[in-house]
Motif scaffolding. Structure first.
Motif, PDB file in Angstrom:
ATOM      1  N   GLU A 202       0.876  -8.405 -20.945  1.00 42.20           N
ATOM      2  CA  GLU A 202       2.204  -7.796 -20.799  1.00 42.20           C
ATOM      3  C   GLU A 202       2.403  -6.675 -21.808  1.00 42.20           C
ATOM      4  O   GLU A 202       2.972  -5.625 -21.486  1.00 42.20           O
ATOM      5  CB  GLU A 202       3.299  -8.852 -20.964  1.00 42.20           C
ATOM      6  CG  GLU A 202       3.321  -9.930 -19.895  1.00 42.20           C
ATOM      7  CD  GLU A 202       2.255 -10.999 -20.104  1.00 42.20           C
ATOM      8  OE1 GLU A 202       1.601 -10.995 -21.183  1.00 42.20           O
ATOM      9  OE2 GLU A 202       2.053 -11.820 -19.181  1.00 42.20           O
ATOM     10  N   LYS A 203       1.933  -6.909 -23.043  1.00 41.34           N
ATOM     11  CA  LYS A 203       2.093  -5.893 -24.087  1.00 41.34           C
ATOM     12  C   LYS A 203       1.212  -4.677 -23.800  1.00 41.34           C
ATOM     13  O   LYS A 203       1.637  -3.525 -23.977  1.00 41.34           O
ATOM     14  CB  LYS A 203       1.717  -6.489 -25.452  1.00 41.34           C
ATOM     15  CG  LYS A 203       2.072  -5.599 -26.636  1.00 41.34           C
ATOM     16  CD  LYS A 203       3.586  -5.415 -26.747  1.00 41.34           C
ATOM     17  CE  LYS A 203       3.959  -4.591 -27.956  1.00 41.34           C
ATOM     18  NZ  LYS A 203       5.425  -4.357 -28.035  1.00 41.34           N
TER      19      LYS A 203
ATOM     20  N   GLU B 222       2.187   1.887 -19.614  1.00 38.41           N
ATOM     21  CA  GLU B 222       3.284   2.596 -18.955  1.00 38.41           C
ATOM     22  C   GLU B 222       3.687   3.837 -19.748  1.00 38.41           C
ATOM     23  O   GLU B 222       3.976   4.894 -19.177  1.00 38.41           O
ATOM     24  CB  GLU B 222       4.487   1.660 -18.804  1.00 38.41           C
ATOM     25  CG  GLU B 222       5.660   2.255 -18.037  1.00 38.41           C
ATOM     26  CD  GLU B 222       5.300   2.674 -16.630  1.00 38.41           C
ATOM     27  OE1 GLU B 222       5.877   3.682 -16.167  1.00 38.41           O
ATOM     28  OE2 GLU B 222       4.444   2.028 -15.992  1.00 38.41           O
ATOM     29  N   ILE B 223       3.662   3.746 -21.067  1.00 40.84           N
ATOM     30  CA  ILE B 223       3.945   4.912 -21.907  1.00 40.84           C
ATOM     31  C   ILE B 223       2.848   5.960 -21.740  1.00 40.84           C
ATOM     32  O   ILE B 223       3.114   7.164 -21.611  1.00 40.84           O
ATOM     33  CB  ILE B 223       4.062   4.483 -23.388  1.00 40.84           C
ATOM     34  CG1 ILE B 223       5.228   3.515 -23.574  1.00 40.84           C
ATOM     35  CG2 ILE B 223       4.235   5.707 -24.290  1.00 40.84           C
ATOM     36  CD1 ILE B 223       5.296   2.880 -24.943  1.00 40.84           C
ATOM     37  N   LEU B 224       1.603   5.492 -21.714  1.00 41.52           N
ATOM     38  CA  LEU B 224       0.465   6.392 -21.560  1.00 41.52           C
ATOM     39  C   LEU B 224       0.521   7.129 -20.224  1.00 41.52           C
ATOM     40  O   LEU B 224       0.126   8.284 -20.124  1.00 41.52           O
ATOM     41  CB  LEU B 224      -0.820   5.580 -21.694  1.00 41.52           C
ATOM     42  CG  LEU B 224      -2.156   6.319 -21.748  1.00 41.52           C
ATOM     43  CD1 LEU B 224      -3.124   5.550 -22.637  1.00 41.52           C
ATOM     44  CD2 LEU B 224      -2.773   6.460 -20.369  1.00 41.52           C
TER      45      LEU B 224
ATOM     46  N   SER C 218      -0.936  -1.377 -13.773  1.00 46.00           N
ATOM     47  CA  SER C 218      -1.139  -2.553 -14.615  1.00 46.00           C
ATOM     48  C   SER C 218      -2.620  -2.824 -14.771  1.00 46.00           C
ATOM     49  O   SER C 218      -3.413  -2.606 -13.836  1.00 46.00           O
ATOM     50  CB  SER C 218      -0.446  -3.777 -14.006  1.00 46.00           C
ATOM     51  OG  SER C 218      -0.862  -4.974 -14.646  1.00 46.00           O
ATOM     52  N   ILE C 219      -3.018  -3.328 -15.930  1.00 45.69           N
ATOM     53  CA  ILE C 219      -4.416  -3.671 -16.188  1.00 45.69           C
ATOM     54  C   ILE C 219      -4.869  -4.792 -15.262  1.00 45.69           C
ATOM     55  O   ILE C 219      -6.062  -4.920 -14.952  1.00 45.69           O
ATOM     56  CB  ILE C 219      -4.600  -4.085 -17.678  1.00 45.69           C
ATOM     57  CG1 ILE C 219      -6.077  -4.270 -18.044  1.00 45.69           C
ATOM     58  CG2 ILE C 219      -3.825  -5.354 -17.985  1.00 45.69           C
ATOM     59  CD1 ILE C 219      -6.839  -3.007 -18.141  1.00 45.69           C
ATOM     60  N   GLU C 220      -3.937  -5.600 -14.758  1.00 47.25           N
ATOM     61  CA  GLU C 220      -4.287  -6.706 -13.872  1.00 47.25           C
ATOM     62  C   GLU C 220      -4.734  -6.226 -12.493  1.00 47.25           C
ATOM     63  O   GLU C 220      -5.323  -6.988 -11.731  1.00 47.25           O
ATOM     64  CB  GLU C 220      -3.103  -7.658 -13.731  1.00 47.25           C
ATOM     65  CG  GLU C 220      -2.788  -8.429 -15.000  1.00 47.25           C
ATOM     66  CD  GLU C 220      -1.711  -9.470 -14.800  1.00 47.25           C
ATOM     67  OE1 GLU C 220      -2.043 -10.679 -14.745  1.00 47.25           O
ATOM     68  OE2 GLU C 220      -0.525  -9.082 -14.696  1.00 47.25           O
TER      69      GLU C 220
ATOM     70  N   GLU D  82      -5.255 -12.154 -22.286  1.00 45.94           N
ATOM     71  CA  GLU D  82      -5.344 -11.134 -23.328  1.00 45.94           C
ATOM     72  C   GLU D  82      -6.268  -9.993 -22.912  1.00 45.94           C
ATOM     73  O   GLU D  82      -7.219 -10.182 -22.146  1.00 45.94           O
ATOM     74  CB  GLU D  82      -5.850 -11.754 -24.635  1.00 45.94           C
ATOM     75  CG  GLU D  82      -4.883 -12.759 -25.250  1.00 45.94           C
ATOM     76  CD  GLU D  82      -5.438 -13.377 -26.518  1.00 45.94           C
ATOM     77  OE1 GLU D  82      -4.672 -13.535 -27.490  1.00 45.94           O
ATOM     78  OE2 GLU D  82      -6.648 -13.709 -26.537  1.00 45.94           O
ATOM     79  N   VAL D  83      -5.967  -8.823 -23.454  1.00 40.05           N
ATOM     80  CA  VAL D  83      -6.804  -7.642 -23.236  1.00 40.05           C
ATOM     81  C   VAL D  83      -7.458  -7.281 -24.565  1.00 40.05           C
ATOM     82  O   VAL D  83      -6.770  -7.085 -25.573  1.00 40.05           O
ATOM     83  CB  VAL D  83      -5.975  -6.440 -22.728  1.00 40.05           C
ATOM     84  CG1 VAL D  83      -6.887  -5.233 -22.501  1.00 40.05           C
ATOM     85  CG2 VAL D  83      -5.236  -6.787 -21.454  1.00 40.05           C
TER      86      VAL D  83
END
Length: 335
Positions: free
Chosen positions: A8-9, A15-17, A48-50, A164-165
């Motif tokens: 999530e973090k 999203e900012i990037l 999203s990374i997911e 986690e990423v």
């Protein structure tokens, strides 16, 4: 040294990037495969990374992001030519080691081949790479044989483990987007495969005498000249030109370049009706030799990176790696 973040973090930072970058990654498209009940994995913009498919090889290569399938070069009227506007956003691409190596091949052809290609360069200068590790070798891969199973040419490395990423960021420009806490620092090293099930051996004495070998004859019957192998290949770069004339005014339109294939009928036709490599065995020979012989003579390294996508896609089950291995006997034959 790297760091880890909750998914999530990480997505908050992503999203900012995305305000400055378009982020592309391999995504599983359910029901979009060859048949209605099959999937395909293709590069798309993500939020999203997911969404990223880390566990399976992409069906198509990431080259279509910086070398579009269809690209307008300019618009024309009776009097003027107008250059198309490029998107001002930068580009971030998730890709594996073999695909990172393939980008060097594209650079060689479009930037270091005598004249820089303006359209390719404009997109390429905006690109940063996010490396995806390979914990296991995928089907038909032979990257270890081609020396493309490892790379240091990336801007960031990402891996998902649980919720986690794990991040290893080498780019100062990208690092400014991740204001991680020092408590999150961990050792993060990219995963690279050491060996593949498929091993390719290129003859040390390979030369153009192999063109006369009988090994090429079988491809006249097996190949159907569909060109799929070229279109999924991460290092094929051929294109053709199209002038699109508008119906309202046939003196107004646009010029596009469109991907082409050296395997399809008509690709090598010339004015006057003459055509090179009319037989499909000659086209197969041309492709193989270009990937592992001609290109290396000029640059010092092979064009093929061993991703195996050509083997994955071929409807006739023609294997590039098997064909290369047959060259060893073919050279004995011609000698």
């Amino acid at each position: 040294m790297g760091f880890k973040l909750k998914i999530e973090k990480f997505d908050e930072y992503l999203e900012i990037l995305r305000h400055e970058y378009k982020v592309y990654a391999p995504v599983k498209l359910r029901g979009k495969g060859t048949f209605t009940d099959t999937d395909t994995i293709r590069y798309q913009e993500i939020k999203s990374i997911e969404e990223v498919e880390f566990d399976l090889k992409s069906s198509f290569s990431p080259k279509e992001i910086i070398l579009p399938i269809t690209q307008t070069l300019f618009y024309f009227t009776e009097k003027d030519c107008i250059e198309p506007k490029f998107d001002e956003k930068k580009i971030l691409i998730f890709l594996r080691s073999c695909d990172v190596h393939s980008m060097m091949r594209l650079d060689e052809i479009y930037l270091r081949n005598g004249n820089e290609d303006y359209y390719y360069k404009t997109l390429r200068e905006k690109v940063k790479f996010v490396l995806m590790g390979c914990s296991v070798s995928f089907e038909n891969c032979f990257c270890a044989s081609m020396g493309s199973n490892k790379t240091e040419d990336y801007d960031m490395y990402n891996k998902i483990q649980g919720d986690e990423v794990f991040v290893n960021c080498k780019s100062e420009e990208l690092m400014k987007y991740f204001n991680e806490d020092k408590d999150c620092e961990v050792e993060v090293e990219p995963e690279f495969v050491q060996t593949n099930e498929i091993v390719v051996t290129i003859p040390e004495n390979l030369d153009q005498r192999v063109n006369k070998s009988k090994m090429w004859d079988e491809y006249s019957q097996r190949c159907i000249a569909c060109g799929r192998c070229n279109f999924v290949c991460c290092t094929c770069t051929c294109f053709t030109m199209q002038d699109i004339l508008y119906k309202e005014n046939k003196n107004v339109g646009e010029r596009r370049r469109v991907w082409a294939s050296c395997q399809v009928d008509g690709y090598s036709d010339m004015a006057g009706g003459h055509g090179f490599r009319k037989d499909k065995k000659d086209r197969m020979r041309f492709k193989i030799m270009h990937k592992i012989y001609d290109f290396k003579k000029r640059t010092g390294y092979h064009m093929c990176v061993g991703c195996g996508r050509c083997d994955d896609i071929c409807p006739e089950y023609i294997s590039f790696s098997n064909c290369v291995n047959k060259l060893n006997k073919a050279m004995d034959e011609v000698e």
